[in-house]
Write an enzyme that holds these catalytic residues in place. Structure first.
Site, PDB file in Angstrom:
ATOM      1  N   SER A  93      36.713   2.276   0.414  1.00 25.75           N
ATOM      2  CA  SER A  93      36.585   2.328  -1.044  1.00 25.75           C
ATOM      3  C   SER A  93      36.370   0.968  -1.697  1.00 25.75           C
ATOM      4  CB  SER A  93      37.812   3.012  -1.650  1.00 25.75           C
ATOM      5  OG  SER A  93      37.705   4.411  -1.504  1.00 25.75           O
TER       6      SER A  93
ATOM      7  N   LYS B 153      33.268   0.426  -3.756  1.00 26.62           N
ATOM      8  CA  LYS B 153      33.179   0.839  -5.159  1.00 26.62           C
ATOM      9  C   LYS B 153      33.014  -0.342  -6.116  1.00 26.62           C
ATOM     10  CE  LYS B 153      35.443   5.371  -4.828  1.00 26.62           C
ATOM     11  NZ  LYS B 153      35.299   5.552  -3.375  1.00 26.62           N
TER      12      LYS B 153
ATOM     13  N   TYR C 235      40.019  10.401  -8.796  1.00 29.75           N
ATOM     14  CA  TYR C 235      39.345   9.525  -7.844  1.00 29.75           C
ATOM     15  C   TYR C 235      38.456  10.390  -6.965  1.00 29.75           C
ATOM     16  CZ  TYR C 235      39.088   5.332  -4.883  1.00 29.75           C
ATOM     17  OH  TYR C 235      38.674   4.218  -4.215  1.00 29.75           O
TER      18      TYR C 235
END
Length: 215
Positions: free
Chosen positions: A56, A59, A167
């Protein structure tokens, strides 16, 4: 000399198989160190140039790319997603399943915007944190992240855009926005505009043969 890195690898606690640490000032590297192994399967030693999966942490990189395009006037924060990606014009919200096991879907109220994708208020989620979405994907045989336009189009929202936070795959969708607006593949755009200019040459979507020897 024993260090905090050694303590993190304590056999008794089995905290981590391996770890790399850097300490820097604004101008120089003050400390670098590696301990342990890359994986418990092959026993290869961890090194300071070992390559890791970012997961992640991709991101923030994609979000920087989006904000560059906003700064350049190619995108607007409150621009509707379907103005850039007409493939996802008609969004549905998943409200569960009826007694017969059929998913309950209704048209979304409002449209997803770039700002909502950046702030994870778009309605897109992750199946492993939502039982209904997990069930739907299992029944359809699709993955956590859509692998085609057809899968993305069929992926429902968990709530109306802008009404809650979850999320999820919002940043994956932003990757397709970047490609549509820039005319470049995501890895090409990131290398030319984000990674290359700051010297992050070991950060990439597709590893070279040499990089794989350090992964």
């Amino acid at each position: 000399m024993r260090t905090v890195l050694d303590d993190a690898l304590d056999v008794a606690t089995q905290t981590l198989p391996g770890v790399v640490a850097y300490l820097t000032s604004p101008t120089q590297v003050l400390y670098e160190g590696a301990r342990g192994v890359r994986s418990t399967g092959d026993g290869r030693e961890m090194t300071v140039d070992t390559i890791f999966a970012l997961a992640s942490m991709t991101k923030p990189l994609v979000s920087v790319a989006v904000m560059q395009l906003v700064e350049r006037g190619a995108l607007a924060l409150d621009q509707p997603l379907n103005a850039v990606l007409p493939q996802v014009a008609n969004r549905s919200v998943l409200e569960g399943f009826d007694g017969g096991g059929t998913p309950i879907l209704r048209p979304a109220r409002g449209t997803v915007t770039v700002r909502q994708l950046l702030s994870h208020t778009s309605g897109y989620g992750y199946a492993f944190w939502n039982e209904d979405l997990c069930r739907l994907q299992d029944e359809r045989g699709t993955g956590v992240v859509p692998s085609s336009w057809e899968e993305l189009e069929a992926t429902p929202l968990l709530f109306d855009p802008g009404t809650a936070w979850a999320y999820g795959i919002s940043t994956d969708v932003l990757g397709k926005v970047i490609e549509a607006v820039s005319g470049l593949a995501l890895d090409e755009y990131l290398e030319a505009n984000v990674l290359g200019p700051v010297g992050m040459h070991d950060t990439t979507i597709t590893l070279t043969d040499e990089q794989r020897t350090r992964a």
